[in-house]
Design a protein around this motif. Structure first.
Motif, short mmCIF file in Angstrom:
data_model
loop_
_atom_site.label_atom_id
_atom_site.label_comp_id
_atom_site.label_asym_id
_atom_site.label_seq_id
_atom_site.Cartn_x
_atom_site.Cartn_y
_atom_site.Cartn_z
N ILE A 84 36.27 -26.95 10.46
CA ILE A 84 35.22 -25.99 10.79
C ILE A 84 34.30 -25.98 9.58
CG2 ILE A 84 36.58 -23.99 10.07
CD1 ILE A 84 34.92 -22.43 12.28
N ALA A 85 33.03 -26.25 9.83
CA ALA A 85 32.09 -26.36 8.72
C ALA A 85 30.69 -26.05 9.21
CB ALA A 85 32.14 -27.77 8.13
N VAL A 86 29.90 -25.47 8.32
CA VAL A 86 28.50 -25.16 8.61
C VAL A 86 27.65 -25.77 7.50
CG1 VAL A 86 26.79 -23.33 8.91
CG2 VAL A 86 29.10 -23.05 9.85
N HIS A 87 26.62 -26.49 7.91
CA HIS A 87 25.68 -27.08 6.95
C HIS A 87 25.21 -25.98 6.00
CE1 HIS A 87 21.96 -28.76 5.42
NE2 HIS A 87 22.27 -29.94 5.95
N PRO A 88 25.16 -26.25 4.68
CA PRO A 88 24.82 -25.19 3.72
C PRO A 88 23.45 -24.53 3.96
CG PRO A 88 25.12 -27.32 2.62
CD PRO A 88 25.50 -27.51 4.03
N ASP A 89 22.50 -25.24 4.55
CA ASP A 89 21.18 -24.65 4.81
C ASP A 89 21.20 -23.63 5.96
OD1 ASP A 89 20.20 -26.28 2.82
OD2 ASP A 89 19.24 -27.71 4.17
#
Length: 195
Positions: A84-89
């Motif tokens: 589970i990951a979200v682009h830092p921007d």
């Protein structure tokens, strides 16, 4: 923000990899780089969050058909959150929460009774799991050995083969001793959420 949560398609692979790499750079998993998306032995729920054609979030859950084939603890049929990951921007925009809510509904539809996730010791990541009603249920240590640390801890049985780097798991009770002995040690924490 205008965002679509949808199932992963094979042609999403490059966007998935890019999102994962960028998302992990400022975490304790900064050097766990994948060059292609993992494939799972058991059925899976694989989701992406898309904004203006860009993959900005990913979530993969591999789930059991028989107890204890994917998850490491608990009882009943569960699912393991592998990624589970979200682009830092795009952090703090609700992307991870929307991915999780969609995956949870799909997991309930498949009669899963819980989700399990393992993460390292990034406090902000642990806070996110707890905010989303996961409970910390277990932990062990990830220990990286470098140079002299390797020489002091490991020996090769192959003549003239000298280990330089090693990644190990420590599952004993002397966690503080291990943390004091080696430079790079992470607590790997298991979170569980009942559905």
């Amino acid at each position: 923000m205008n965002m679509e949560i949808r199932r992963y398609h094979p042609n999403d692979e490059m966007g998935w990899v890019r999102c994962r790499v960028l998302s992990f750079l400022d975490t304790a998993y900064f050097d766990h780089v994948l060059q292609e998306k993992e494939k799972y032995e058991y059925p899976s729920i694989e989701l992406v969050a898309v904004h203006e054609g860009q993959i900005i979030g990913i979530l993969d859950v591999e789930y059991e058909l028989k107890e204890k084939t994917v998850c490491s603890r608990g009882s009943g049929i569960g699912g393991m959150i592998w990624h589970i990951a979200v682009h830092p921007d795009f952090r703090r925009e609700g992307v991870g929460k929307r991915l999780l809510e969609t995956a949870e509904q799909m997991a309930k539809d498949k009669n899963l009774n819980r989700l399990e996730a393992w993460t390292r010791d990034d406090q902000w990541v642990q806070d996110w799991y707890e905010k989303n009603h996961f409970l910390k249920v277990d932990s062990y240590l990830h220990v990286y050995l470098e140079n002299d640390e390797v020489n002091e801890s490991l020996r090769s049985e192959v003549a003239r083969l000298k280990p330089i780097h090693a990644f190990t798991h420590y599952v004993g009770e002397e966690k503080e001793f291990v943390k004091s002995k080696f430079k790079r040690v992470h607590e790997c924490v298991c979170y569980e959420k009942m559905l």
